[in-house]
Design a protein around this motif. Structure first.
Motif: not given
Length: 129
Positions: A78-80, A86, A91, A101, A110, A117-118, A120
Motif C-alpha cells: 500500500i502507498s500512503l 510503502p 484491505y 486498509f 490505517c 492509503v491512496n 495499492w
C-alpha cells in the motif's frame, strides 16, 4: 492492435464479420463466412493474449483506490499519501460492505492512525529458487 475493453472488441469483431460477408443470423452458409470465422478466431486469440498480458501488467503497477479496491484479506503493498515508504498491508470489508486498509496484521485501520492509503499493488510471488 490494443483493445481497450471487451465492448470495443465485440464491436470490432462484429464489424469484421459483417465486412467479410458473414451471416447476420438469417442467412444460409456462404463463402464469406469461412473468412469471417477464421478472422474472428484470430481476433479472439489476440484479444485474450492481450487481456492476459494486461492482467499480469496490472499485478506490478500502482492501482488508485478510487479506480479499484483490492480483494478482501489478501496481502498487498500500500502507498500512503502522507508517508514516504510503502507498506505491506491488507484491505478488509465488514458485513455492511464498509472497507478499511490495515498495516500488516494490525487490528486498527490505517485511517485511525492518520495514515491515508491512496494506491495499492499486488505483492510479487514468493521466490521459488
Amino acid at each position: 492492435m490494443r483493445v481497450a475493453n471487451l465492448e470495443s472488441f465485440v464491436d470490432g469483431l462484429t464489424k469484421k464479420i459483417s465486412d467479410a460477408g458473414g451471416c447476420d443470423g438469417g442467412c444460409e452458409y456462404d463463402t464469406g463466412w469461412d473468412a469471417a470465422i477464421t478472422e474472428a478466431i484470430r481476433l479472439c486469440k489476440e484479444f485474450f493474449r492481450e487481456y492476459i498480458d494486461g492482467i499480469q501488467e496490472s499485478d506490478v503497477r500502482w492501482i488508485d483506490i478510487e479506480s479499484q479496491l483490492p480483494r478482501d484479506d489478501k496481502y498487498i503493498l500500500i502507498s500512503l499519501e502522507n508517508f514516504s515508504i510503502p507498506m505491506i498491508g491488507r484491505y478488509e470489508q465488514d458485513e455492511d460492505g464498509n472497507g478499511s486498509f490495515y498495516i500488516g496484521d494490525e487490528t486498527e485501520p490505517c485511517s485511525n492512525q492518520n495514515l491515508f492509503v491512496n494506491a495499492w499493488m499486488y505483492l510479487p510471488e514468493k521466490y521459488k529458487g
